[in-house]
Design a protein around this motif. Structure first.
Motif, PDB file in Angstrom:
ATOM      1  N   VAL A  99      45.381  38.704  44.398  1.00  0.00           N
ATOM      2  CA  VAL A  99      44.262  39.503  43.903  1.00  0.00           C
ATOM      3  C   VAL A  99      43.404  39.988  45.053  1.00  0.00           C
ATOM      4  CG1 VAL A  99      44.171  38.452  41.615  1.00  0.00           C
ATOM      5  CG2 VAL A  99      42.943  37.380  43.517  1.00  0.00           C
ATOM      6  N   THR A 100      42.680  41.086  44.805  1.00  0.00           N
ATOM      7  CA  THR A 100      41.783  41.655  45.808  1.00  0.00           C
ATOM      8  C   THR A 100      40.399  41.815  45.228  1.00  0.00           C
ATOM      9  OG1 THR A 100      42.500  43.888  45.142  1.00  0.00           O
ATOM     10  CG2 THR A 100      43.631  42.880  47.025  1.00  0.00           C
ATOM     11  N   PRO A 101      39.353  41.753  46.063  1.00  0.00           N
ATOM     12  CA  PRO A 101      37.982  41.790  45.549  1.00  0.00           C
ATOM     13  C   PRO A 101      37.570  43.191  45.102  1.00  0.00           C
ATOM     14  CG  PRO A 101      37.964  41.716  47.940  1.00  0.00           C
ATOM     15  CD  PRO A 101      39.397  41.558  47.530  1.00  0.00           C
ATOM     16  N   ALA A 102      36.974  43.273  43.933  1.00  0.00           N
ATOM     17  CA  ALA A 102      36.490  44.558  43.429  1.00  0.00           C
ATOM     18  C   ALA A 102      35.255  44.991  44.222  1.00  0.00           C
ATOM     19  CB  ALA A 102      36.159  44.454  41.949  1.00  0.00           C
ATOM     20  N   PRO A 103      35.232  46.242  44.718  1.00  0.00           N
ATOM     21  CA  PRO A 103      34.050  46.721  45.452  1.00  0.00           C
ATOM     22  C   PRO A 103      32.971  47.229  44.509  1.00  0.00           C
ATOM     23  CG  PRO A 103      35.714  48.429  45.399  1.00  0.00           C
ATOM     24  CD  PRO A 103      36.301  47.233  44.677  1.00  0.00           C
ATOM     25  N   PHE A 104      31.748  47.283  45.001  1.00  0.00           N
ATOM     26  CA  PHE A 104      30.659  47.852  44.227  1.00  0.00           C
ATOM     27  C   PHE A 104      30.695  49.369  44.354  1.00  0.00           C
ATOM     28  CE2 PHE A 104      29.293  43.532  44.841  1.00  0.00           C
ATOM     29  CZ  PHE A 104      28.672  43.226  43.636  1.00  0.00           C
ATOM     30  N   MET A 105      30.097  50.040  43.353  1.00  0.00           N
ATOM     31  CA  MET A 105      30.002  51.497  43.417  1.00  0.00           C
ATOM     32  C   MET A 105      29.156  51.909  44.610  1.00  0.00           C
ATOM     33  SD  MET A 105      29.608  52.703  39.452  1.00  0.00           S
ATOM     34  CE  MET A 105      28.324  51.537  39.007  1.00  0.00           C
TER      35      MET A 105
ATOM     36  N   ASP B  37      39.254  35.850  34.985  1.00  0.00           N
ATOM     37  CA  ASP B  37      38.372  35.421  36.050  1.00  0.00           C
ATOM     38  C   ASP B  37      37.796  36.720  36.602  1.00  0.00           C
ATOM     39  OD1 ASP B  37      37.071  33.670  37.636  1.00  0.00           O
ATOM     40  OD2 ASP B  37      38.820  32.892  38.690  1.00  0.00           O
ATOM     41  N   HIS B  38      36.508  36.769  36.862  1.00  0.00           N
ATOM     42  CA  HIS B  38      35.836  38.036  37.165  1.00  0.00           C
ATOM     43  C   HIS B  38      36.025  38.490  38.625  1.00  0.00           C
ATOM     44  CE1 HIS B  38      33.918  37.855  33.300  1.00  0.00           C
ATOM     45  NE2 HIS B  38      33.218  36.774  33.596  1.00  0.00           N
ATOM     46  N   PHE B  39      35.651  39.767  38.847  1.00  0.00           N
ATOM     47  CA  PHE B  39      35.432  40.364  40.170  1.00  0.00           C
ATOM     48  C   PHE B  39      36.714  40.728  40.930  1.00  0.00           C
ATOM     49  CE2 PHE B  39      31.989  37.044  39.654  1.00  0.00           C
ATOM     50  CZ  PHE B  39      31.090  37.909  39.048  1.00  0.00           C
TER      51      PHE B  39
ATOM     52  N   GLY C 186      44.724  35.174  47.107  1.00  0.00           N
ATOM     53  CA  GLY C 186      43.986  36.377  47.452  1.00  0.00           C
ATOM     54  C   GLY C 186      42.495  36.126  47.607  1.00  0.00           C
ATOM     55  N   ILE C 187      41.710  37.183  47.401  1.00  0.00           N
ATOM     56  CA  ILE C 187      40.263  37.139  47.606  1.00  0.00           C
ATOM     57  C   ILE C 187      39.553  37.560  46.323  1.00  0.00           C
ATOM     58  CG2 ILE C 187      38.337  37.965  49.010  1.00  0.00           C
ATOM     59  CD1 ILE C 187      40.355  36.440  50.632  1.00  0.00           C
ATOM     60  N   GLN C 188      38.516  36.809  45.959  1.00  0.00           N
ATOM     61  CA  GLN C 188      37.721  37.123  44.777  1.00  0.00           C
ATOM     62  C   GLN C 188      36.416  37.796  45.187  1.00  0.00           C
ATOM     63  OE1 GLN C 188      36.654  33.740  42.332  1.00  0.00           O
ATOM     64  NE2 GLN C 188      36.475  35.026  40.517  1.00  0.00           N
ATOM     65  N   GLY C 189      36.028  38.820  44.429  1.00  0.00           N
ATOM     66  CA  GLY C 189      34.785  39.514  44.703  1.00  0.00           C
ATOM     67  C   GLY C 189      33.568  38.701  44.295  1.00  0.00           C
ATOM     68  N   VAL C 190      32.407  39.352  44.310  1.00  0.00           N
ATOM     69  CA  VAL C 190      31.130  38.657  44.099  1.00  0.00           C
ATOM     70  C   VAL C 190      30.270  39.403  43.081  1.00  0.00           C
ATOM     71  CG1 VAL C 190      31.098  37.608  46.386  1.00  0.00           C
ATOM     72  CG2 VAL C 190      30.158  39.906  46.076  1.00  0.00           C
ATOM     73  N   PRO C 191      29.290  38.715  42.469  1.00  0.00           N
ATOM     74  CA  PRO C 191      28.452  39.373  41.452  1.00  0.00           C
ATOM     75  C   PRO C 191      27.371  40.277  42.014  1.00  0.00           C
ATOM     76  CG  PRO C 191      27.849  37.057  41.672  1.00  0.00           C
ATOM     77  CD  PRO C 191      29.071  37.260  42.506  1.00  0.00           C
ATOM     78  N   PHE C 192      26.979  40.067  43.284  1.00  0.00           N
ATOM     79  CA  PHE C 192      25.907  40.873  43.864  1.00  0.00           C
ATOM     80  C   PHE C 192      26.292  41.335  45.259  1.00  0.00           C
ATOM     81  CE2 PHE C 192      23.656  37.719  41.138  1.00  0.00           C
ATOM     82  CZ  PHE C 192      23.237  38.603  40.160  1.00  0.00           C
ATOM     83  N   GLU C 193      25.915  42.576  45.580  1.00  0.00           N
ATOM     84  CA  GLU C 193      26.193  43.113  46.907  1.00  0.00           C
ATOM     85  C   GLU C 193      25.511  42.257  47.977  1.00  0.00           C
ATOM     86  OE1 GLU C 193      26.765  47.599  47.489  1.00  0.00           O
ATOM     87  OE2 GLU C 193      25.264  47.475  45.898  1.00  0.00           O
ATOM     88  N   GLY C 194      26.190  42.098  49.095  1.00  0.00           N
ATOM     89  CA  GLY C 194      25.649  41.300  50.185  1.00  0.00           C
ATOM     90  C   GLY C 194      26.203  39.894  50.231  1.00  0.00           C
ATOM     91  N   MET C 195      26.752  39.431  49.113  1.00  0.00           N
ATOM     92  CA  MET C 195      27.375  38.113  49.090  1.00  0.00           C
ATOM     93  C   MET C 195      28.773  38.202  49.715  1.00  0.00           C
ATOM     94  SD  MET C 195      26.274  36.829  45.251  1.00  0.00           S
ATOM     95  CE  MET C 195      26.982  35.192  45.463  1.00  0.00           C
ATOM     96  N   GLU C 196      29.273  37.072  50.164  1.00  0.00           N
ATOM     97  CA  GLU C 196      30.561  37.030  50.852  1.00  0.00           C
ATOM     98  C   GLU C 196      31.691  36.736  49.866  1.00  0.00           C
ATOM     99  OE1 GLU C 196      32.851  37.515  54.254  1.00  0.00           O
ATOM    100  OE2 GLU C 196      30.658  37.698  54.090  1.00  0.00           O
ATOM    101  N   PRO C 197      32.714  37.613  49.787  1.00  0.00           N
ATOM    102  CA  PRO C 197      33.868  37.326  48.930  1.00  0.00           C
ATOM    103  C   PRO C 197      34.524  35.999  49.317  1.00  0.00           C
ATOM    104  CG  PRO C 197      33.903  39.604  49.668  1.00  0.00           C
ATOM    105  CD  PRO C 197      32.826  38.915  50.466  1.00  0.00           C
ATOM    106  N   GLN C 198      35.145  35.363  48.325  1.00  0.00           N
ATOM    107  CA  GLN C 198      35.715  34.037  48.532  1.00  0.00           C
ATOM    108  C   GLN C 198      37.232  34.052  48.416  1.00  0.00           C
ATOM    109  OE1 GLN C 198      33.736  31.201  49.242  1.00  0.00           O
ATOM    110  NE2 GLN C 198      32.177  32.797  49.474  1.00  0.00           N
TER     111      GLN C 198
END
Length: 389
Positions: free
Chosen positions: A382-388, A64-66, A306-318
């Protein structure tokens, strides 16, 4: 009649309860655990999965991504085991272009390249994913992208085309695509427009490019842009899977002669029928391995809480919902997992017992998963992956 109905209801309820309890026991019996502390993995489960990966020529990780945890897990595997090829969920041109920049650019110029184009890197705009990719490239692993061009990667592809073209008009068109793609990305992520790939202007640019006398490599990439647009526009999942299989075939010599690691969304690497129906690249790789008198290793990794990250910056982790539509099928594995350790489930042994004890699995998604993976790993949190940056 009423009494018979009640009796039958109670009977089937008892059978179902017994079946669930029996399945839970089988799952618990075939579980090993391991811990992750300060980026280091230890425990029986870790030793077991590392032994399995070392003994297989083709290892497929379905995720599962992010998340932060999965690229960390894969990175640790690659620290211990050398892979010749990394097949991944990015298009081949972006994969090659990013690889070239990592190889050739000094750090300051690489940082600028990342700043300019990270919006187009797909999953690899996430810091832990990019670090994994960079690590593999530095180790000499061949990066093989098999996916369609991402809906926000047209600007990155255009910048690559601009570097290789000898045609003045084409260079102008590539520059136009690169500039407008980034501009449109900002509108898209703020909810004020679509990706540039979907615009009439982008289509017109492609039509203009097709009229020019361009190199064979340019024509190939432009054809891929058109195909990717078609996949997105028509939501043509089957065409996407055909494309990914075709890209594997294009790299069949590297596949046959090297040790290969695949990292994709879990729906893609099932060695049997995909949970979406049809047969994806996991089945394809399994069949090629079988034809080579080998077997491939299929591992599914999911997060329990835990929390899942998102595909684009600015979106809210779920927040992860283990009872939600996507994860509810895996409840027996979640129930067998604790809140601290990573849990490794040996699906091959679980299936043997299910078959010998004639246990019935009613959930179709769970059934396809059991027949499609050799191991399932549950991450407790799990924790959300941050963007660079």
């Amino acid at each position: 009649m009423k009494q018979l109905y009640i009796a039958l209801t109670l009977f089937f309820l008892a059978v179902n309860t017994y079946g669930q309890a029996a399945l839970a026991k089988v799952i618990n019996t075939n579980k090993a655990t391991f811990s992750c502390q300060q980026g280091q993995f230890k425990g029986d489960g870790w030793d077991k999965i590392m032994t399995e990966i070392a003994s297989h020529k083709n290892t497929l990780i379905g995720e599962d991504h992010f998340f932060n945890e999965i690229p960390l897990f894969v990175s640790e595997i690659t620290s211990k085991i050398k892979f010749d090829n990394f097949f991944c969920e990015i298009d081949p041109y972006s994969g090659d272009f990013i690889s070239q920049k990592i190889h050739k650019l000094p750090q300051d110029k690489l940082d600028q390249f990342i700043t300019d184009y990270k919006y187009a890197f797909s999953f690899y705009a996430l810091a832990p994913e990019f670090q994994l990719l960079k690590k593999l490239i530095k180790k000499g692993t061949n990066i093989i992208g098999t996916d369609q061009i991402a809906l926000t990667a047209d600007g990155l592809i255009a910048s690559k085309l601009k570097e290789i073209t000898q045609h003045k008009k084409a260079k102008e068109l590539y520059s136009n695509i690169a500039i407008n793609s980034k501009k449109q990305f900002g509108l898209f992520t703020s909810g004020k427009g679509s990706p540039y790939l979907f615009t009439d202007e982008f289509e017109q640019n492609l039509q203009e490019l097709e009229k020019l006398k361009l190199s064979a490599s340019e024509q190939k990439i432009i054809a891929s842009l058109k195909l990717s647009r078609e996949i997105y526009r028509d939501q043509n999942h089957h065409l996407r899977i055909q494309l990914m299989k075709n890209e594997i075939l294009k790299n069949i010599e590297a596949f046959n002669t090297g040790k290969n690691l695949f990292k994709y969304g879990a729906i893609h690497v099932n060695k049997a029928q995909s949970i979406l129906g049809g047969y994806d690249i996991g089945n394809f790789v399994s069949n090629i391995s079988d034809a080579n008198f080998e077997s491939s290793l299929h591992i599914m990794i999911i997060g329990k809480n835990g929390i899942q990250g998102v595909p684009f910056e600015g979106m809210e982790p779920q927040k992860i919902n283990p009872s939600g539509n996507d994860l509810k099928h895996y409840a027996p594995f979640f129930e067998a997992s604790d809140a601290i350790h990573w849990s490794l489930f040996d699906i091959s042994q679980i299936l043997k017992t299910i078959k010998s004890d004639k246990l019935q699995i009613e959930d179709e998604t769970l059934k396809k998963t059991l027949h499609g993976f050799d191991y399932i790993i549950v991450i407790p949190n799990v924790t959300p992956a941050p963007f660079m940056n």
